[in-house]
Enzyme design. Structure first.
Site, PDB file in Angstrom:
ATOM      1  N   TYR A   1     -17.088  -2.487  -5.322  1.00 61.31           N
ATOM      2  CA  TYR A   1     -17.314  -3.882  -5.699  1.00 61.31           C
ATOM      3  C   TYR A   1     -18.055  -4.618  -4.569  1.00 61.31           C
ATOM      4  O   TYR A   1     -19.022  -5.333  -4.809  1.00 61.31           O
ATOM      5  CB  TYR A   1     -15.970  -4.550  -6.009  1.00 61.31           C
ATOM      6  CG  TYR A   1     -16.071  -6.013  -6.360  1.00 61.31           C
ATOM      7  CD1 TYR A   1     -15.851  -6.986  -5.383  1.00 61.31           C
ATOM      8  CD2 TYR A   1     -16.412  -6.430  -7.636  1.00 61.31           C
ATOM      9  CE1 TYR A   1     -15.957  -8.326  -5.681  1.00 61.31           C
ATOM     10  CE2 TYR A   1     -16.529  -7.775  -7.948  1.00 61.31           C
ATOM     11  CZ  TYR A   1     -16.298  -8.731  -6.967  1.00 61.31           C
ATOM     12  OH  TYR A   1     -16.416 -10.049  -7.272  1.00 61.31           O
TER      13      TYR A   1
ATOM     14  N   GLU B   1      -5.720 -11.018  12.611  1.00 63.01           N
ATOM     15  CA  GLU B   1      -4.480 -10.756  11.871  1.00 63.01           C
ATOM     16  C   GLU B   1      -4.756  -9.852  10.679  1.00 63.01           C
ATOM     17  O   GLU B   1      -5.904  -9.769  10.216  1.00 63.01           O
ATOM     18  CB  GLU B   1      -3.905 -12.081  11.374  1.00 63.01           C
ATOM     19  CG  GLU B   1      -4.799 -12.748  10.343  1.00 63.01           C
ATOM     20  CD  GLU B   1      -4.509 -14.224  10.152  1.00 63.01           C
ATOM     21  OE1 GLU B   1      -4.653 -14.980  11.135  1.00 63.01           O
ATOM     22  OE2 GLU B   1      -4.160 -14.607   9.030  1.00 63.01           O
TER      23      GLU B   1
ATOM     24  N   LYS C   1      -5.419  -8.392   7.144  1.00 66.16           N
ATOM     25  CA  LYS C   1      -5.857  -8.944   5.865  1.00 66.16           C
ATOM     26  C   LYS C   1      -4.945  -8.312   4.811  1.00 66.16           C
ATOM     27  O   LYS C   1      -5.039  -7.119   4.523  1.00 66.16           O
ATOM     28  CB  LYS C   1      -7.318  -8.594   5.591  1.00 66.16           C
ATOM     29  CG  LYS C   1      -7.834  -9.221   4.308  1.00 66.16           C
ATOM     30  CD  LYS C   1      -9.335  -9.038   4.185  1.00 66.16           C
ATOM     31  CE  LYS C   1      -9.918  -9.860   3.053  1.00 66.16           C
ATOM     32  NZ  LYS C   1      -9.358  -9.554   1.748  1.00 66.16           N
TER      33      LYS C   1
ATOM     34  N   ASP D   1      -3.376  -7.211   1.434  1.00 68.79           N
ATOM     35  CA  ASP D   1      -3.968  -6.886   0.139  1.00 68.79           C
ATOM     36  C   ASP D   1      -3.036  -7.332  -0.978  1.00 68.79           C
ATOM     37  O   ASP D   1      -2.236  -6.565  -1.503  1.00 68.79           O
ATOM     38  CB  ASP D   1      -4.213  -5.368   0.074  1.00 68.79           C
ATOM     39  CG  ASP D   1      -5.218  -5.028  -1.007  1.00 68.79           C
ATOM     40  OD1 ASP D   1      -5.790  -5.959  -1.608  1.00 68.79           O
ATOM     41  OD2 ASP D   1      -5.423  -3.832  -1.245  1.00 68.79           O
TER      42      ASP D   1
ATOM     43  N   ARG E   1      -5.436 -18.813  -6.759  1.00 65.81           N
ATOM     44  CA  ARG E   1      -6.755 -19.227  -6.319  1.00 65.81           C
ATOM     45  C   ARG E   1      -7.683 -19.536  -7.489  1.00 65.81           C
ATOM     46  O   ARG E   1      -8.476 -20.464  -7.426  1.00 65.81           O
ATOM     47  CB  ARG E   1      -7.381 -18.128  -5.457  1.00 65.81           C
ATOM     48  CG  ARG E   1      -8.730 -18.534  -4.924  1.00 65.81           C
ATOM     49  CD  ARG E   1      -9.255 -17.563  -3.916  1.00 65.81           C
ATOM     50  NE  ARG E   1      -9.481 -16.246  -4.504  1.00 65.81           N
ATOM     51  CZ  ARG E   1     -10.081 -15.259  -3.865  1.00 65.81           C
ATOM     52  NH1 ARG E   1     -10.465 -15.416  -2.616  1.00 65.81           N
ATOM     53  NH2 ARG E   1     -10.279 -14.098  -4.447  1.00 65.81           N
TER      54      ARG E   1
ATOM     55  N   GLU F   1      -0.589 -15.250   1.221  1.00 61.70           N
ATOM     56  CA  GLU F   1      -0.753 -14.112   0.320  1.00 61.70           C
ATOM     57  C   GLU F   1       0.584 -13.669  -0.259  1.00 61.70           C
ATOM     58  O   GLU F   1       1.561 -13.498   0.481  1.00 61.70           O
ATOM     59  CB  GLU F   1      -1.376 -12.945   1.112  1.00 61.70           C
ATOM     60  CG  GLU F   1      -2.099 -11.936   0.270  1.00 61.70           C
ATOM     61  CD  GLU F   1      -3.543 -12.331  -0.033  1.00 61.70           C
ATOM     62  OE1 GLU F   1      -3.942 -13.483   0.254  1.00 61.70           O
ATOM     63  OE2 GLU F   1      -4.270 -11.474  -0.568  1.00 61.70           O
TER      64      GLU F   1
ATOM     65  N   TYR G   1      -0.863 -17.960   6.028  1.00 58.21           N
ATOM     66  CA  TYR G   1      -1.915 -17.777   7.028  1.00 58.21           C
ATOM     67  C   TYR G   1      -2.958 -18.889   7.038  1.00 58.21           C
ATOM     68  O   TYR G   1      -3.916 -18.828   7.799  1.00 58.21           O
ATOM     69  CB  TYR G   1      -2.615 -16.422   6.857  1.00 58.21           C
ATOM     70  CG  TYR G   1      -3.143 -16.140   5.455  1.00 58.21           C
ATOM     71  CD1 TYR G   1      -4.128 -16.927   4.883  1.00 58.21           C
ATOM     72  CD2 TYR G   1      -2.641 -15.072   4.715  1.00 58.21           C
ATOM     73  CE1 TYR G   1      -4.599 -16.690   3.607  1.00 58.21           C
ATOM     74  CE2 TYR G   1      -3.104 -14.813   3.434  1.00 58.21           C
ATOM     75  CZ  TYR G   1      -4.083 -15.624   2.891  1.00 58.21           C
ATOM     76  OH  TYR G   1      -4.535 -15.381   1.635  1.00 58.21           O
TER      77      TYR G   1
ATOM     78  N   LYS H   1     -13.393  -5.297   7.302  1.00 56.32           N
ATOM     79  CA  LYS H   1     -12.742  -4.393   6.350  1.00 56.32           C
ATOM     80  C   LYS H   1     -12.539  -2.989   6.929  1.00 56.32           C
ATOM     81  O   LYS H   1     -13.351  -2.503   7.712  1.00 56.32           O
ATOM     82  CB  LYS H   1     -13.613  -4.259   5.087  1.00 56.32           C
ATOM     83  CG  LYS H   1     -13.756  -5.558   4.296  1.00 56.32           C
ATOM     84  CD  LYS H   1     -12.455  -5.924   3.655  1.00 56.32           C
ATOM     85  CE  LYS H   1     -12.561  -6.616   2.338  1.00 56.32           C
ATOM     86  NZ  LYS H   1     -13.104  -6.012   1.215  1.00 56.32           N
TER      87      LYS H   1
ATOM     88  N   CYS I   1       9.933  33.658  -0.883  1.00 55.41           N
ATOM     89  CA  CYS I   1       9.703  32.659  -1.929  1.00 55.41           C
ATOM     90  C   CYS I   1      10.823  31.625  -1.886  1.00 55.41           C
ATOM     91  O   CYS I   1      11.997  31.991  -1.946  1.00 55.41           O
ATOM     92  CB  CYS I   1       9.667  33.331  -3.296  1.00 55.41           C
ATOM     93  SG  CYS I   1       9.659  32.139  -4.654  1.00 55.41           S
TER      94      CYS I   1
ATOM     95  N   CYS J   1      13.051  31.999  -5.248  1.00 53.53           N
ATOM     96  CA  CYS J   1      13.897  33.140  -5.604  1.00 53.53           C
ATOM     97  C   CYS J   1      14.249  34.025  -4.416  1.00 53.53           C
ATOM     98  O   CYS J   1      15.052  34.948  -4.549  1.00 53.53           O
ATOM     99  CB  CYS J   1      13.225  33.977  -6.696  1.00 53.53           C
ATOM    100  SG  CYS J   1      11.780  34.880  -6.117  1.00 53.53           S
TER     101      CYS J   1
ATOM    102  N   CYS K   1       4.622  35.178  -4.289  1.00 52.97           N
ATOM    103  CA  CYS K   1       5.987  35.650  -4.477  1.00 52.97           C
ATOM    104  C   CYS K   1       5.923  36.963  -5.254  1.00 52.97           C
ATOM    105  O   CYS K   1       5.162  37.093  -6.209  1.00 52.97           O
ATOM    106  CB  CYS K   1       6.761  34.606  -5.274  1.00 52.97           C
ATOM    107  SG  CYS K   1       8.255  35.231  -6.031  1.00 52.97           S
TER     108      CYS K   1
ATOM    109  N   CYS L   1      11.648  35.474 -10.767  1.00 55.89           N
ATOM    110  CA  CYS L   1      11.498  34.221 -10.014  1.00 55.89           C
ATOM    111  C   CYS L   1      11.567  33.025 -10.971  1.00 55.89           C
ATOM    112  O   CYS L   1      10.727  32.891 -11.864  1.00 55.89           O
ATOM    113  CB  CYS L   1      10.172  34.199  -9.254  1.00 55.89           C
ATOM    114  SG  CYS L   1       9.881  32.626  -8.421  1.00 55.89           S
TER     115      CYS L   1
END
Ligand code: IVH
Length: 710
Positions: A45, A124, A126, A128, A147, A183, A235, A323, A428, A431, A446, A452
């Site tokens: 994006y 600080e 960010k 999500d 928002r 947030e 924030y 980012k 294994c 078994c 195995c 098994c």
């Protein structure tokens, strides 16, 4: 995205691309903001927005009046009252590289004409999540809004009042009007518990903590929000009648004193180097925070300087989001599980401290095999230069698109002092049989074979899987449950289920409730099983789970031998008769390894006994002799694309192949014919460009003589 440099574009091309990007971004905004169902990664994006911004800067005459660059998000969705923000809720510009951050600092210095001298920033995490504005009047929470598009958001006051971390009242003496911004998010552990509960109740599973937080906040019923583990970090602020400090950090600390959760990883940095160092520190600790962050936000600390710097379009000039690179995350390797597959292969799986990678929470990743753990690639060539993986290590997890997550690297600096090299099991885990690794093989297997339990369960799962018997209502989960109850040990047991539990299948009914597999009653399950008592020969052969026999090979055998008896007899004979073995090897597409595997399968007396028990209930249907004579498509290469409406893609393919055609997955110059249904896209386009004949599904059915009533 094929990208021509902006400077090289002619106005026509720029105009077209701006229009296309504008529409595309608007669609993604809607998916993200209104439906909480993003279709692309944030990185993808961001790339679209970046490109659009670059194009708009070069060709401002083509900026759409409602360009997404001019907006922070999308307009609020229906269902909540609207709130007009008295102070706009801003977005942040992005920095992706250290140079971007250096430019940011440089820009600010230039703007303020501060060549040198002290310039402090806060740095600080960010978070999500989704941003929220909380309005307090006289110390009481009076309104909470999302928002939205930055100008107008949704009124979520009733929901927000249910969030424990958000105070309803502030201490005496706070300014008369104060809008706190921050947030809303969800912690990893809470997210995992919520999804588990949702799964148990048969409700929607959230893709990641951010979607869960958004979905939880935007509930029309506040009672639902109240049950969701939402958190908040303050924030920033909006309209205020007075401020408690003259720096960013000072105000945030005051908010902390007033009872708001503030992030303890906010640092005050007075140089570019300090900003970048804090960024690296947070990136390294990302996996240990317990919640998702997607970068670090830098803000000029002095509020008088913030004031002078002001805004550019919808983002402050005094702040930026640095980012983290997407699709890669560091986390801790908490353990290594060994899974035993249907053929006995021991596959190591990394158990990871949950971390979001490319928008999805990852807690497992493949480790391939023991060499991979040791840091050796195939053929012994080093993949991590001898850097082995140890439990407790901090590792980098990589995930692109739908690909299974991988552990790609290890940070030796962060290796715990007591970490020991991983010892791959030689027994294994299911078994206890010896697990051996044959010369030239990457995997250890195995040797327990039919004894098994892990292999047996996997074989059962394979037996009922999609390309095999495909029994509706009998999937991996049910097989595991039936296995645990000792109701199913081998494929034949599937077909005696009804006999053993009677038509009502009360116990099964109870089990299905317990396991939450919905409405699928025992009656329906029995009916679905009965329906599979006659199965196409190729599916039956595939279902047996013989090593190296995939769907294609099974089809090859079915088409060659036509009946189960012919196939089984040929394989049984080949164990002792060289000529019979040679006849198998003469089949086009059958080599030594495959032939040996199938012959060995039929030579095993346990397998033969299990087959006898199974064949008492199931009849493999003879395959059709390919009618290539007079077939209009014999020897031709076909491609199906788009939606077929009269039959499944699998059936269409099978029919075409039965008529001697080859079905390919993509269109090339070698394609003879394309059958296109609604929604056909790039393949159809390529076909048209190459001048290949394209027909509809109906035309296709007519062509093969299956016109009406097919
Ligand atoms: S400051 C005027 N600080 O990131 C500055 N935003 O991409 C307003 N976000 O809309 C935002 N953590 O939803 C700021 N520590 C943080 C943040 C943060 C997450 C979000 C916020 C904002 C978006 C911008």
């Amino acid at each position: 995205m094929s990208e021509t440099a902006v400077a090289d574009l002619d106005p026509e091309a720029a105009k077209a691309e701006i229009a296309r990007l504008t529409a595309e971004i608007r669609r993604h905004d809607e998916a993200y903001f209104q439906k909480d169902a993003p279709e692309i990664s944030d990185a993808a994006y961001d790339a679209l927005k970046h490109r659009l911004a670059a194009l708009e800067a070069a060709f401002p005459e083509f900026i759409a009046p409602d360009s997404p660059s001019l907006k922070v998000g999308a307009a609020p969705s229906e269902g909540f009252g609207k709130v007009r923000h008295r102070v706009r809720m801003l977005s942040l510009g992005n920095a992706f590289t250290d140079e971007d951050v250096a430019d940011f600092v440089e820009r600010i210095r230039r703007f303020l004409s501060m060549k040198d001298g002290a310039l402090a920033f806060t740095a600080e995490p960010k978070i999500d999540g989704l941003s929220l504005s909380l309005r307090y009047e006289g110390g009481r929470l009076v309104e909470a809004a999302t928002r939205g598009d930055g100008e107008e958001g949704e009124n979520v006051t009733a929901n927000v009042r249910t969030i424990k971390e958000i105070p309803d009242r502030l201490p005496k003496g706070v300014p008369e009007v104060f809008e706190v911004r921050g947030e809303v998010y969800m912690r990893h552990a809470d997210f995992a518990a919520l999804n588990a509960a949702q799964a148990d109740a048969g409700d929607k599973i959230f893709a990641n903590p951010r979607n869960a937080a958004a979905g939880s906040l935007r509930q029309l019923d506040p009672a639902v929000t109240a049950r969701r583990p939402l958190r908040f970090f303050a924030y920033a602020w909006g309209e205020v009648s007075a401020l408690p400090a003259d720096t960013q950090s000072g105000v945030i600390h005051a908010l902390g004193d007033w009872g708001f959760p503030i992030n303890d990883r906010m640092a005050r940095c007075d140089s570019l180097e300090a900003l970048l160092a804090h960024y690296r520190a947070l990136e390294a600790d990302r996996a240990n925070l317990g919640y998702d962050i997607d970068g670090v936000v830098y803000k000029v600390d002095r509020l008088d300087l913030q004031e002078r710097l002001g805004f550019v379009s919808r983002a402050p000039r005094w702040a930026i989001a640095h980012k983290f690179p997407a699709e890669r995350a560091t986390t801790v390797l908490e353990g290594i599980d060994i899974q035993v597959g249907r053929t006995g292969a021991l596959s190591p799986v990394a158990r990871l401290r949950p971390v979001t990678v490319g928008g999805v929470v990852v807690s497992n990743a493949t480790l391939h095999n023991e060499d991979y753990i040791a840091g050796r690639g195939a053929n012994g060539e080093p993949i991590r230069e001898g850097r082995d993986l140890r439990i407790g290590d901090t590792v980098t997890v990589y995930r692109a698109g739908d690909v299974i997550p991988k552990v790609v690297d290890v940070d030796l600096m962060r290796r715990p002092a007591d970490a020991v090299p991983y010892e791959f099991p030689t027994l294994c885990p299911a078994c206890g049989s010896h697990a051996v690794r044959e010369a030239g093989e990457a995997v250890r297997r195995c040797t327990g074979g039919l004894t098994c339990p892990a292999q047996a369960v996997e074989r059962l799962k394979h037996f009922v899987s999609r390309g095999a018997l495909d029994i509706e209502g009998l999937g991996a989960r049910q097989i595991e449950a039936f296995w645990d109850k000792a109701w199913m040990k081998e494929p034949a047991d599937i077909f005696t289920l009804e006999q053993r539990f009677g038509p009502q299948g009360t116990e099964l009914q109870r089990l299905s409730k317990l396991e939450g597999y919905g409405e699928k009653s025992a009656t329906n399950l029995f009916a679905a099983i009965r329906e599979r008592r006659a199965v196409p020969l190729d599916r039956f052969i595939f279902a047996l789970g013989i090593r190296h026999v995939g769907e294609t090979t099974a089809r090859l055998f079915a088409r060659h031998y036509l009946s189960w008896d012919a196939f089984a007899t040929a394989m049984a004979e080949a164990a002792t008769d060289e000529q019979a073995r040679a006849a198998i090897l003469a089949i086009d597409g059958v080599g030594d390894v495959l032939a040996d595997a199938v012959i060995a399968f039929f030579d095993d007396e346990h397998n033969r006994a299990a087959l006898d028990r199974l064949l008492a209930h199931v009849t493999p249907r003879d395959a059709e002799r390919p009618k290539t004579e007079g077939s209009p498509v014999a020897g031709k290469t076909l491609v199906f694309t788009g939606t077929l409406e009269r039959m499944s893609r699998a059936e269409a393919k099978a029919r075409a192949e039965a008529l001697g055609a080859k079905v390919a997955g993509s269109v090339s110059a070698k394609t003879d014919l394309v059958i296109a249904g609604p929604g056909a896209g790039s393949k159809l386009k390529t076909a048209t460009q190459l001048g290949i004949e394209v027909i509809s599904e109906d035309d296709w059915l007519t062509l093969i003589g299956a016109g009406e009533g097919a």
